[in-house]
Design a protein around this motif. Structure first.
Motif, PDB file in Angstrom:
ATOM      1  N   ILE A 130       0.842  -1.193   0.000  1.00  0.00           N
ATOM      2  CA  ILE A 130       0.000   0.000   0.000  1.00  0.00           C
ATOM      3  C   ILE A 130       0.877   1.243   0.000  1.00  0.00           C
ATOM      4  O   ILE A 130       1.821   1.343   0.787  1.00  0.00           O
ATOM      5  N   GLU A 131       0.569   2.163  -0.874  1.00  0.00           N
ATOM      6  CA  GLU A 131       1.231   3.473  -0.836  1.00  0.00           C
ATOM      7  C   GLU A 131       0.293   4.473  -0.179  1.00  0.00           C
ATOM      8  O   GLU A 131      -0.871   4.598  -0.566  1.00  0.00           O
ATOM      9  N   GLY A 132       0.785   5.185   0.811  1.00  0.00           N
ATOM     10  CA  GLY A 132       0.004   6.237   1.432  1.00  0.00           C
ATOM     11  C   GLY A 132      -0.020   7.489   0.580  1.00  0.00           C
ATOM     12  O   GLY A 132       0.506   7.533  -0.533  1.00  0.00           O
ATOM     13  N   ALA A 133      -0.633   8.532   1.122  1.00  0.00           N
ATOM     14  CA  ALA A 133      -0.742   9.807   0.409  1.00  0.00           C
ATOM     15  C   ALA A 133      -0.320  10.939   1.344  1.00  0.00           C
ATOM     16  O   ALA A 133      -0.806  11.015   2.482  1.00  0.00           O
ATOM     17  N   GLY A 134       0.573  11.806   0.872  1.00  0.00           N
ATOM     18  CA  GLY A 134       1.011  12.923   1.701  1.00  0.00           C
ATOM     19  C   GLY A 134       1.554  12.440   3.029  1.00  0.00           C
ATOM     20  O   GLY A 134       2.374  11.524   3.097  1.00  0.00           O
ATOM     21  N   SER A 135       1.074  13.038   4.106  1.00  0.00           N
ATOM     22  CA  SER A 135       1.460  12.651   5.461  1.00  0.00           C
ATOM     23  C   SER A 135       0.271  11.999   6.165  1.00  0.00           C
ATOM     24  O   SER A 135      -0.860  12.450   6.008  1.00  0.00           O
ATOM     25  N   PRO A 136       0.521  10.967   6.981  1.00  0.00           N
ATOM     26  CA  PRO A 136      -0.583  10.342   7.717  1.00  0.00           C
ATOM     27  C   PRO A 136      -0.984  11.106   8.972  1.00  0.00           C
ATOM     28  O   PRO A 136      -1.926  10.709   9.654  1.00  0.00           O
ATOM     29  N   VAL A 137      -0.260  12.198   9.284  1.00  0.00           N
ATOM     30  CA  VAL A 137      -0.532  12.905  10.542  1.00  0.00           C
ATOM     31  C   VAL A 137      -0.917  14.355  10.316  1.00  0.00           C
ATOM     32  O   VAL A 137      -0.554  15.243  11.087  1.00  0.00           O
ATOM     33  N   GLU A 138      -1.653  14.602   9.240  1.00  0.00           N
ATOM     34  CA  GLU A 138      -2.310  15.900   9.099  1.00  0.00           C
ATOM     35  C   GLU A 138      -3.508  15.866  10.043  1.00  0.00           C
ATOM     36  O   GLU A 138      -4.563  15.306   9.719  1.00  0.00           O
ATOM     37  N   LEU A 139      -3.352  16.402  11.229  1.00  0.00           N
ATOM     38  CA  LEU A 139      -4.302  16.147  12.311  1.00  0.00           C
ATOM     39  C   LEU A 139      -5.716  16.585  11.975  1.00  0.00           C
ATOM     40  O   LEU A 139      -6.690  15.943  12.386  1.00  0.00           O
ATOM     41  N   ASN A 140      -5.843  17.652  11.211  1.00  0.00           N
ATOM     42  CA  ASN A 140      -7.183  18.131  10.863  1.00  0.00           C
ATOM     43  C   ASN A 140      -7.850  17.273   9.804  1.00  0.00           C
ATOM     44  O   ASN A 140      -9.068  17.377   9.585  1.00  0.00           O
ATOM     45  N   LEU A 141      -7.090  16.413   9.153  1.00  0.00           N
ATOM     46  CA  LEU A 141      -7.633  15.575   8.083  1.00  0.00           C
ATOM     47  C   LEU A 141      -7.638  14.101   8.439  1.00  0.00           C
ATOM     48  O   LEU A 141      -8.205  13.280   7.705  1.00  0.00           O
ATOM     49  N   MET A 142      -7.016  13.751   9.550  1.00  0.00           N
ATOM     50  CA  MET A 142      -6.753  12.346   9.843  1.00  0.00           C
ATOM     51  C   MET A 142      -8.021  11.505   9.917  1.00  0.00           C
ATOM     52  O   MET A 142      -8.061  10.365   9.443  1.00  0.00           O
ATOM     53  N   GLU A 143      -9.079  12.047  10.483  1.00  0.00           N
ATOM     54  CA  GLU A 143     -10.285  11.265  10.706  1.00  0.00           C
ATOM     55  C   GLU A 143     -10.894  10.753   9.405  1.00  0.00           C
ATOM     56  O   GLU A 143     -11.402   9.628   9.339  1.00  0.00           O
ATOM     57  N   GLY A 144     -10.834  11.569   8.351  1.00  0.00           N
ATOM     58  CA  GLY A 144     -11.443  11.154   7.091  1.00  0.00           C
ATOM     59  C   GLY A 144     -10.454  10.695   6.041  1.00  0.00           C
ATOM     60  O   GLY A 144     -10.848  10.424   4.899  1.00  0.00           O
ATOM     61  N   ASP A 145      -9.178  10.589   6.390  1.00  0.00           N
ATOM     62  CA  ASP A 145      -8.137  10.200   5.441  1.00  0.00           C
ATOM     63  C   ASP A 145      -8.373   8.763   4.971  1.00  0.00           C
ATOM     64  O   ASP A 145      -8.403   7.830   5.773  1.00  0.00           O
ATOM     65  N   LEU A 146      -8.513   8.573   3.648  1.00  0.00           N
ATOM     66  CA  LEU A 146      -8.782   7.248   3.103  1.00  0.00           C
ATOM     67  C   LEU A 146      -7.516   6.445   2.829  1.00  0.00           C
ATOM     68  O   LEU A 146      -7.564   5.209   2.796  1.00  0.00           O
ATOM     69  N   ALA A 147      -6.397   7.132   2.611  1.00  0.00           N
ATOM     70  CA  ALA A 147      -5.247   6.461   2.010  1.00  0.00           C
ATOM     71  C   ALA A 147      -4.193   5.984   2.991  1.00  0.00           C
ATOM     72  O   ALA A 147      -3.370   5.136   2.625  1.00  0.00           O
ATOM     73  N   ASN A 148      -4.201   6.476   4.231  1.00  0.00           N
ATOM     74  CA  ASN A 148      -3.097   6.179   5.142  1.00  0.00           C
ATOM     75  C   ASN A 148      -3.507   5.216   6.258  1.00  0.00           C
ATOM     76  O   ASN A 148      -3.578   4.013   6.038  1.00  0.00           O
ATOM     77  N   LEU A 149      -3.788   5.727   7.439  1.00  0.00           N
ATOM     78  CA  LEU A 149      -4.027   4.855   8.590  1.00  0.00           C
ATOM     79  C   LEU A 149      -5.280   4.011   8.434  1.00  0.00           C
ATOM     80  O   LEU A 149      -5.309   2.832   8.806  1.00  0.00           O
ATOM     81  N   ARG A 150      -6.326   4.601   7.896  1.00  0.00           N
ATOM     82  CA  ARG A 150      -7.571   3.848   7.721  1.00  0.00           C
ATOM     83  C   ARG A 150      -7.337   2.638   6.815  1.00  0.00           C
ATOM     84  O   ARG A 150      -7.860   1.551   7.051  1.00  0.00           O
ATOM     85  N   MET A 151      -6.516   2.829   5.818  1.00  0.00           N
ATOM     86  CA  MET A 151      -6.216   1.740   4.889  1.00  0.00           C
ATOM     87  C   MET A 151      -5.289   0.713   5.527  1.00  0.00           C
ATOM     88  O   MET A 151      -5.471  -0.500   5.345  1.00  0.00           O
ATOM     89  N   ALA A 152      -4.297   1.185   6.280  1.00  0.00           N
ATOM     90  CA  ALA A 152      -3.382   0.256   6.952  1.00  0.00           C
ATOM     91  C   ALA A 152      -4.135  -0.632   7.939  1.00  0.00           C
ATOM     92  O   ALA A 152      -3.850  -1.830   8.071  1.00  0.00           O
ATOM     93  N   ARG A 153      -5.121  -0.049   8.638  1.00  0.00           N
ATOM     94  CA  ARG A 153      -5.923  -0.844   9.579  1.00  0.00           C
ATOM     95  C   ARG A 153      -6.762  -1.879   8.835  1.00  0.00           C
ATOM     96  O   ARG A 153      -6.845  -3.035   9.244  1.00  0.00           O
ATOM     97  N   LEU A 154      -7.392  -1.451   7.749  1.00  0.00           N
ATOM     98  CA  LEU A 154      -8.223  -2.375   6.982  1.00  0.00           C
ATOM     99  C   LEU A 154      -7.410  -3.579   6.511  1.00  0.00           C
ATOM    100  O   LEU A 154      -7.878  -4.724   6.583  1.00  0.00           O
ATOM    101  N   ALA A 155      -6.194  -3.331   6.038  1.00  0.00           N
ATOM    102  CA  ALA A 155      -5.356  -4.390   5.487  1.00  0.00           C
ATOM    103  C   ALA A 155      -4.514  -5.084   6.547  1.00  0.00           C
ATOM    104  O   ALA A 155      -3.764  -6.006   6.217  1.00  0.00           O
ATOM    105  N   ASP A 156      -4.619  -4.651   7.812  1.00  0.00           N
ATOM    106  CA  ASP A 156      -3.774  -5.170   8.886  1.00  0.00           C
ATOM    107  C   ASP A 156      -2.308  -5.150   8.448  1.00  0.00           C
ATOM    108  O   ASP A 156      -1.574  -6.140   8.578  1.00  0.00           O
ATOM    109  N   ALA A 157      -1.890  -4.005   7.915  1.00  0.00           N
ATOM    110  CA  ALA A 157      -0.570  -3.884   7.306  1.00  0.00           C
ATOM    111  C   ALA A 157       0.480  -3.446   8.316  1.00  0.00           C
ATOM    112  O   ALA A 157       0.194  -2.710   9.268  1.00  0.00           O
ATOM    113  N   ARG A 158       1.715  -3.874   8.086  1.00  0.00           N
ATOM    114  CA  ARG A 158       2.870  -3.354   8.804  1.00  0.00           C
ATOM    115  C   ARG A 158       3.316  -2.088   8.083  1.00  0.00           C
ATOM    116  O   ARG A 158       3.376  -2.048   6.849  1.00  0.00           O
TER     117      ARG A 158
END
Length: 484
Positions: A130-158
C-alpha cells in the motif's frame, strides 16, 4: 504473511518509487504482489485495458510487479481543476465534479468502494503493498483520510515510514510523524527508510544509530539520491528543468510547462535518448529549439489563455514559421487549432478561446469523456507506416476544416490528429506514443538522429531501481516484519 504500507512524512519523499521498487523485488522472488493506493490526487493518469483511469504511479507499480494495471489498484482518483474544484474518478469512471466541502461528505461512501477494491486484490495476491498519500498525521484531516491509517488498519498492514533527508530535518520528520500517530498505529510501524541521501553513507552511521535509539525502530535502509528517470506521480515533483548542457550532436526539445499540465509522463522516454536535450519551461526561452511541445492539460481553456498572456502563442507561431517542429498532444493538439470552446464548463469556467491557428481545426468540449487504450499506425504521406500504441483521455471532439484533412495517425481504424504538408506541425490525441521503440526511433530519425537510447527505457529504469532497492534495503529485517 502481512501486507505492507509505505507511508511518508510528507508528499514527494519518494513513496511511489520505493513502493514500485519493493514490488519489483518481491515479484522477482516469486511472491504474488500487487500495489494499492486508495486515493490519489494527480493529473498524470493511465488508462487500463478495461478503459478505466488510474494514477500513472499505480500503473508503474503494477508493471514493476509484473502484472497488468487494474482500476482496483487506485479506486479513487482526484484530478484538480480550476476554481477550487476537482474531477472525481471512482473505479476508473468519472463520478462528478466536487469542491472540497462536497468531498468531505463523500468519504465514508468512497471508503466502501476502497474496501471492495482492496478485498478483490487481496483475494488474488499473496501481499498488497500500500502506498500512502502525503502525510498520515495531518491532524485536521486524519479522521477522514482514506489512504493512510484507515487503509493500513483495513489491510492489517505493517507500516514503514519514509523520510526525505535531502530536504533536511530527517530526525524531526520521522520522530514527529511517529509520535503524532495514534498509539495503536504506532505499534504497526516496524521501521523507517531514509531516502534521497547524498554523499558517503558511512558519514551517516551515527545518524542511523541515533534514529534507531530515538524511534525504538530499525532503520531499514538509507537509500541514495538516484535519478531513476521514472515518471513523476504529479507536478509536486516537476521542477523546471534548467537548460541542460547541450552537445552539438543533440537536438533541443522544449516542453511548455502549462499551469494545469497533465500526462507529462509522455516525454519521459525521451529523457533516456542520448541525442535529445529535453527541458520543460514555463516561459519562452531565448534560444529557439528544434522541437516545441504543447502537452496535455486538465484545463485547456485556462491554459490556452495563459499561453496568450505569457507570450507563448506569438513565440510558437514565430518558431513554426522558422521551421521548428511543433507537436501537440491531447489538450496541446486542441490548442494548436483555431479555437477551443467549452460551452458547459467541463474543465472549469465555460467559454471559448482562440487557439494558435497552426492547425485548421476547431475543438468543442462535451461529454462523454473518452478513455481507451488504442493501437494504430502512422498514415501521413511521407511517413513510414509505423505501428503506434497508447491511450486516449479527453473530452469533446476536434473537427478539421473540410478539405484540409491531413490525419497523422490511424487509430482503431479511424483518422486521428493532423500533420502539416512539411511534416513539422503535428497533433494527436494519443498519449504514450513515445513509449514504444519503433515509433520513437522513427520520429527521431526524421529529425536527423541516428543513435538511440535503450529500446525499453521503462524496463531499464525499473531494473536500476530494483538494483538500488536490493542493495540498500535491509531485506532480512523487512522479511521478518512482513512474515516472509
Amino acid at each position: 504473511m502481512h501486507n505492507l504500507a509505505i507511508l511518508g512524512t510528507s508528499s514527494h519523499v519518494g513513496k511511489s518509487v520505493i513502493t514500485a521498487g519493493i514490488c519489483r523485488v518481491l515479484a522477482r522472488r516469486g511472491i504474488r504482489v500487487a500495489p494499492f493506493k486508495a486515493q490519489n490526487m494527480a493529473l498524470n493518469a493511465y488508462v487500463t485495458a478495461s478503459g478505466g483511469e488510474i494514477g500513472y504511479a499505480q500503473a508503474l507499480q503494477a508493471w514493476a510487479s509484473g502484472i497488468e494495471p487494474s482500476v482496483d489498484m487506485n479506486p479513487v482518483l482526484i484530478k484538480p481543476e480550476p476554481g477550487h474544484r476537482a474531477q472525481l474518478i471512482v473505479q476508473g469512471t468519472v463520478a462528478g465534479h466536487l469542491k472540497a466541502e462536497d468531498y468531505r461528505g463523500s468519504r465514508d461512501r468512497l471508503f466502501d468502494v476502497v474496501k471492495a477494491s482492496y478485498e478483490r486484490l487481496a483475494a488474488q495476491y499473496d501481499m498488497i503493498v500500500i502506498e500512502g498519500a502525503g502525510s498520515p498525521v495531518e491532524l485536521n484531516l486524519m479522521e477522514g483520510d482514506l489512504a493512510n491509517l484507515r487503509m493500513a488498519r483495513l489491510a492489517d498492514a505493517r507500516i514503514v515510514l519514509v523520510g526525505d533527508i535531502d530536504r533536511g530535518g530527517i530526525f524531526a520528520q520521522l520522530y514527529g510523524t511517529l509520535k503524532l500517530l495514534p498509539e495503536a498505529d504506532q505499534a504497526r510501524v516496524g521501521g523507517v527508510l531514509v531516502n534521497k541521501f547524498r554523499g558517503q553513507r558511512a558519514l551517516f552511521d551515527a545518524g542511523v544509530h541515533q534514529l534507531e535509539a530515538l524511534l525504538d525502530r530499525p532503520v531499514l535502509g538509507v537509500i541514495p539520491w538516484t535519478d531513476f528517470r521514472l515518471p513523476e506521480e504529479d507536478s509536486v515533483g516537476l521542477a523546471d528543468m534548467a537548460e541542460p548542457t547541450r552537445s552539438p550532436r543533440q537536438i533541443r526539445w522544449t516542453v511548455v510547462r502549462l499551469p494545469h499540465i497533465s500526462n507529462f509522463t509522455d516525454f519521459v522516454p525521451l529523457a533516456h535518448e542520448p541525442a535529445v536535450s529535453l527541458h520543460m519551461v514555463d516561459r519562452p526561452p531565448d534560444t529557439m529549439p528544434d522541437v516545441v511541445v504543447l502537452p496535455g492539460s486538465k484545463a485547456t481553456l485556462a491554459d490556452l489563455r495563459w499561453l496568450w498572456e505569457t507570450g507563448w502563442v506569438r513565440t510558437i507561431q514565430t518558431w513554426a514559421a522558422a521551421g521548428v517542429t511543433v507537436l501537440g498532444i491531447c489538450g496541446g493538439y486542441q490548442m494548436l487549432g483555431e479555437s477551443v470552446s467549452d460551452p458547459t464548463g467541463m474543465e472549469g469556467r465555460a467559454g471559448s478561446q482562440p487557439g494558435l491557428g497552426l492547425i485548421p481545426a476547431r475543438t468543442r468540449l462535451f461529454p462523454p469523456k473518452i478513455t481507451r487504450q488504442v493501437t494504430g499506425t502512422v498514415r501521413a504521406p511521407g511517413w513510414l507506416p509505423t505501428p503506434v500504441t497508447g491511450y486516449e483521455i479527453h473530452n469533446g471532439r476536434t473537427e478539421v476544416t473540410p478539405g484540409w484533412e491531413r490525419p497523422w495517425l490511424q487509430l482503431a481504424g479511424e483518422p486521428d490528429g493532423w500533420c502539416a504538408p512539411n511534416g513539422r506541425i503535428l497533433g494527436t490525441y494519443l498519449h504514450g506514443l513515445f513509449d514504444h521503440v519503433s515509433f520513437r526511433q522513427a520520429f527521431l530519425a526524421r529529425l536527423g538522429i541516428n543513435r538511440f537510447g535503450p529500446a525499453d527505457p521503462l524496463e531499464s529504469a525499473l531494473t536500476h531501481l530494483e538494483e538500488v532497492i536490493r542493495e540498500y534495503v535491509d531485506w532480512p529485517t523487512l522479511d521478518r516484519l512482513v512474515g516472509l
